[in-house]
Design a protein around this motif. Sequence first.
Motif, PDB file in Angstrom:
ATOM      1  N   SER A   1       3.554 -42.988   2.160  1.00 51.23           N
ATOM      2  CA  SER A   1       3.351 -44.337   1.790  1.00 51.23           C
ATOM      3  C   SER A   1       2.997 -45.012   3.245  1.00 51.23           C
ATOM      4  CB  SER A   1       4.446 -44.711   0.717  1.00 51.23           C
ATOM      5  OG  SER A   1       4.409 -46.018   0.317  1.00 51.23           O
TER       6      SER A   1
ATOM      7  N   ARG B   1       0.617 -41.111  -2.803  1.00 46.26           N
ATOM      8  CA  ARG B   1       2.095 -40.778  -3.093  1.00 46.26           C
ATOM      9  C   ARG B   1       2.197 -39.589  -4.191  1.00 46.26           C
ATOM     10  NH1 ARG B   1       2.350 -46.568  -2.233  1.00 46.26           N
ATOM     11  NH2 ARG B   1       2.199 -46.923  -4.651  1.00 46.26           N
TER      12      ARG B   1
ATOM     13  N   GLN C   1      11.188 -34.241  -0.733  1.00 44.13           N
ATOM     14  CA  GLN C   1      10.162 -34.810  -1.278  1.00 44.13           C
ATOM     15  C   GLN C   1      10.085 -36.336  -1.161  1.00 44.13           C
ATOM     16  OE1 GLN C   1       9.690 -33.705  -5.421  1.00 44.13           O
ATOM     17  NE2 GLN C   1      10.585 -31.765  -5.025  1.00 44.13           N
ATOM     18  N   THR C   2      11.325 -36.966  -1.595  1.00 45.91           N
ATOM     19  CA  THR C   2      11.277 -38.407  -1.021  1.00 45.91           C
ATOM     20  C   THR C   2      10.870 -38.898   0.286  1.00 45.91           C
ATOM     21  OG1 THR C   2      12.891 -38.456  -3.100  1.00 45.91           O
ATOM     22  CG2 THR C   2      12.731 -40.462  -1.580  1.00 45.91           C
ATOM     23  N   LYS C   3      11.512 -37.949   1.248  1.00 44.05           N
ATOM     24  CA  LYS C   3      11.232 -38.311   2.513  1.00 44.05           C
ATOM     25  C   LYS C   3       9.559 -38.352   2.833  1.00 44.05           C
ATOM     26  CE  LYS C   3      15.892 -36.911   4.675  1.00 44.05           C
ATOM     27  NZ  LYS C   3      16.387 -36.375   5.528  1.00 44.05           N
TER      28      LYS C   3
ATOM     29  N   LEU D   1      14.455 -32.298  -3.722  1.00 35.32           N
ATOM     30  CA  LEU D   1      14.107 -33.687  -4.145  1.00 35.32           C
ATOM     31  C   LEU D   1      14.174 -34.698  -3.084  1.00 35.32           C
ATOM     32  CD1 LEU D   1      13.419 -35.702  -6.478  1.00 35.32           C
ATOM     33  CD2 LEU D   1      15.705 -35.866  -7.007  1.00 35.32           C
ATOM     34  N   VAL D   2      15.372 -34.702  -2.238  1.00 40.25           N
ATOM     35  CA  VAL D   2      15.419 -35.625  -1.132  1.00 40.25           C
ATOM     36  C   VAL D   2      14.504 -35.224  -0.398  1.00 40.25           C
ATOM     37  CG1 VAL D   2      16.936 -36.024   1.054  1.00 40.25           C
ATOM     38  CG2 VAL D   2      17.977 -35.517  -1.186  1.00 40.25           C
TER      39      VAL D   2
ATOM     40  N   VAL E   1       7.083 -38.511   0.856  1.00 41.28           N
ATOM     41  CA  VAL E   1       6.385 -39.560  -0.221  1.00 41.28           C
ATOM     42  C   VAL E   1       6.705 -40.818   0.656  1.00 41.28           C
ATOM     43  CG1 VAL E   1       6.378 -40.930  -2.122  1.00 41.28           C
ATOM     44  CG2 VAL E   1       6.447 -38.224  -2.400  1.00 41.28           C
ATOM     45  N   THR E   2       7.804 -41.180   1.169  1.00 37.58           N
ATOM     46  CA  THR E   2       7.995 -42.459   1.903  1.00 37.58           C
ATOM     47  C   THR E   2       7.123 -42.600   3.151  1.00 37.58           C
ATOM     48  OG1 THR E   2      10.155 -42.378   0.968  1.00 37.58           O
ATOM     49  CG2 THR E   2       9.672 -43.755   3.099  1.00 37.58           C
TER      50      THR E   2
ATOM     51  N   ARG F   1       3.584 -35.886  -3.527  1.00 36.29           N
ATOM     52  CA  ARG F   1       4.862 -35.422  -4.208  1.00 36.29           C
ATOM     53  C   ARG F   1       4.803 -33.955  -4.939  1.00 36.29           C
ATOM     54  NH1 ARG F   1       9.826 -37.122  -5.034  1.00 36.29           N
ATOM     55  NH2 ARG F   1       9.326 -39.170  -4.871  1.00 36.29           N
TER      56      ARG F   1
END
Length: 147
Positions: free
Chosen positions: A49, A24, A41-43, A38-39, A45-46, A28
């Motif tokens: 994961s 993760r 990146q979060t997608k 940022l959004v 990383v999710t 990132r």
Amino acid sequence: MQPSGQVSATSLPIGSDADLAWVRQQVRQCAAGLGFGLVQQTKLVTAASELARNTLVHGGGGRVEITPLDNGRSRGLRMRFIDEGPGIRDLELAMTDGYTSGGGLGLGLSGAKRLVHEFSVDTEPGRGTTVTVVAWVAQVPTSRPGV
């Protein structure tokens, strides 16, 4: 689509919960360095994961290859999750929202697919599974002429 000549692929082992955290973190950092917001990146990383956990839990461990991409118009990130586990017996069923073979929420594969631009699964019972995902940095839309 060509891997970027600036940064080489990174291969990370997936064999423990600590490895999941490392994957993760690396995803990132790589996504941020490529210019993902940022959004996005979060997608990423999710998705990473979920797919790394599947590699560990269902595939018995394996590795992820993280490769920066550059197609001349946009930068992107390819992640390939590879295991030599039992494979997926019924891929269509496994891709169904709500299906789980491990007591989870059943959003792993189908949820990860919705978070990226490109998604493929290569699997065969007894041979293992490779899940490949690609996401591209979102471009800011240009204004239309006359607006």
